[in-house]
Design a protein around this motif. Structure first.
Motif, PDB file in Angstrom:
ATOM      1  N   HIS A 203      13.675 -26.250  -0.416  1.00 12.89           N
ATOM      2  CA  HIS A 203      12.539 -25.752   0.361  1.00 12.89           C
ATOM      3  C   HIS A 203      11.344 -25.590  -0.570  1.00 12.89           C
ATOM      4  O   HIS A 203      11.507 -25.388  -1.779  1.00 12.89           O
ATOM      5  CB  HIS A 203      12.884 -24.403   1.013  1.00 12.89           C
ATOM      6  N   GLU A 245       9.101 -34.919   9.840  1.00 14.77           N
ATOM      7  CA  GLU A 245      10.141 -33.896   9.657  1.00 14.77           C
ATOM      8  C   GLU A 245      10.074 -33.206   8.310  1.00 14.77           C
ATOM      9  O   GLU A 245      10.666 -32.141   8.131  1.00 14.77           O
ATOM     10  CB  GLU A 245      11.525 -34.521   9.858  1.00 14.77           C
ATOM     11  N   THR A 248       9.097 -29.390   7.962  1.00 16.78           N
ATOM     12  CA  THR A 248      10.040 -28.298   8.241  1.00 16.78           C
ATOM     13  C   THR A 248      10.636 -27.727   6.947  1.00 16.78           C
ATOM     14  O   THR A 248      11.237 -26.654   6.971  1.00 16.78           O
ATOM     15  CB  THR A 248      11.176 -28.782   9.153  1.00 16.78           C
ATOM     16  N   SER A 251       7.199 -23.655   3.825  1.00 14.25           N
ATOM     17  CA  SER A 251       6.715 -22.377   4.342  1.00 14.25           C
ATOM     18  C   SER A 251       5.370 -22.111   3.684  1.00 14.25           C
ATOM     19  O   SER A 251       5.268 -22.152   2.453  1.00 14.25           O
ATOM     20  CB  SER A 251       7.688 -21.237   4.029  1.00 14.25           C
ATOM     21  N   GLY A 271       3.427 -28.252  11.374  1.00 11.88           N
ATOM     22  CA  GLY A 271       4.879 -28.373  11.473  1.00 11.88           C
ATOM     23  C   GLY A 271       5.645 -27.475  10.533  1.00 11.88           C
ATOM     24  O   GLY A 271       6.865 -27.323  10.669  1.00 11.88           O
ATOM     25  N   ALA A 272       4.962 -26.871   9.554  1.00 13.76           N
ATOM     26  CA  ALA A 272       5.626 -25.971   8.605  1.00 13.76           C
ATOM     27  C   ALA A 272       5.662 -24.557   9.165  1.00 13.76           C
ATOM     28  O   ALA A 272       4.969 -24.230  10.132  1.00 13.76           O
ATOM     29  CB  ALA A 272       4.899 -25.992   7.270  1.00 13.76           C
ATOM     30  N   ARG A 273       6.464 -23.690   8.549  1.00 13.37           N
ATOM     31  CA  ARG A 273       6.491 -22.281   8.923  1.00 13.37           C
ATOM     32  C   ARG A 273       5.278 -21.584   8.308  1.00 13.37           C
ATOM     33  O   ARG A 273       5.090 -21.632   7.087  1.00 13.37           O
ATOM     34  CB  ARG A 273       7.768 -21.609   8.426  1.00 13.37           C
TER      35      ARG A 273
END
Length: 304
Positions: A203, A245, A248, A251, A271-273
């Protein structure tokens, strides 16, 4: 290189103040005091101007606008944070804490790769490195070179660090990146994908990264500064070559008081947090204990 440059800037500042004292003291102590205060006020005044421009540019941004009391607190916070980072940690303490690949902490922890931003070095991560050393978590903190070259030129350093952390822990590491460091992580991922390599990080957590560019970069003339201009050709190419994708795996922490990356929404990646942290200015995003606690909670959750 950045540490040497910042030490030189501090030295010239000190010499200028000594010279002002020697010149004006025999003539007028009051003039001398005014000159010295003016020199000391340069950084706070510049930061205040950035915040005022930011507040104006942020009008109409999806992020909640910052009220004046919040802007004032952000200004005080950024003066303190930038003084620590640029006046002590980066010029004098960048290598005080080494990387930790084989810590005494619990087995099974993911390693963390810390990537700094523009005109910075690994010293900006001093509180983070102290924390990881204390709890025994594997980590590496980069000092990117060349400091004013293309963002793509830093990909090889990221590649070596990711490989080292993966081999040391047996698990894909987590990247924590401040400001331009998030773009360095994206550029490295693009380069890896172009070579046909599988993702090697678990991540990526970004703090005030200009994912969509920043208004302030219109004044930049270095290679990496131009790449961070709003909707720059480099940023558009980067976004076009990333699979949907991939977002994702990101963050993004962003603020309505970021005095370097604005408008505020540009620090988010579609699309990211998104994690909104109100009232935190740019350098303080990497030093604020509250932001650090939120990121640590995310990292600990990813161990499981």
């Amino acid at each position: 290189m950045i540490a040497r440059l910042q030490r030189m800037m501090l030295l010239w500042g000190a010499l200028l103040m000594v010279g002002a004292w020697a010149w004006w003291w025999p003539q007028s102590p009051w003039v001398m005091a005014a000159v010295l205060l003016g020199l000391l006020a340069l950084n706070p005044l510049a930061l205040g101007l950035e915040l005022l421009i930011m507040a104006r540019v942020n009008w109409g941004d999806p992020a909640p606008p910052a009220p004046w009391p919040q802007l004032l607190r952000a200004w005080v916070t950024e003066v303190r944070a930038s003084s620590r980072v640029f006046g002590f940690w980066q010029p004098f303490r960048a290598d005080a804490l080494g990387d930790q690949l084989s810590p005494p902490g619990p087995a099974g922890q993911r390693g963390v790769l810390l990537i700094h931003g523009y005109f910075c070095n690994r010293g900006v991560w001093t509180p983070w490195m102290q924390h990881f050393t204390a709890v025994g978590r594997p980590f590496m903190a980069l000092s990117l070179e060349p400091p004013f070259g293309s963002i793509d030129a830093c990909a090889a350093q990221v590649d070596r660090a990711v490989t080292a952390l993966t081999e040391a822990t047996g698990r894909a590491p987590i990247v924590v990146a401040h400001s331009m460091g998030g773009l360095v992580a994206r550029a490295w991922w693009r380069a890896s994908a172009a070579r046909g390599e599988a993702p090697l990080v678990h991540h990526v957590i970004t703090l005030g990264t200009p994912h969509q560019g920043t208004w302030l970069a219109r004044w930049a003339h270095t290679a990496n500064g131009r790449q961070m201009r709003l909707a720059s050709p480099w940023l558009q190419s980067l976004a076009a070559e990333e699979p949907t994708e991939r977002a994702t795996a990101f963050s993004c922490f962003y603020s309505n008081c970021d005095n370097v990356v604005f408008p505020a929404h540009t620090a988010t990646l579609p699309g990211a947090r998104a994690h909104f942290v109100p009232g935190i200015p740019h350098v303080a995003l990497a030093t604020d204990p509250g932001v650090r606690s939120q990121v640590m909670a995310l990292i600990e959750a990813m161990d499981r």
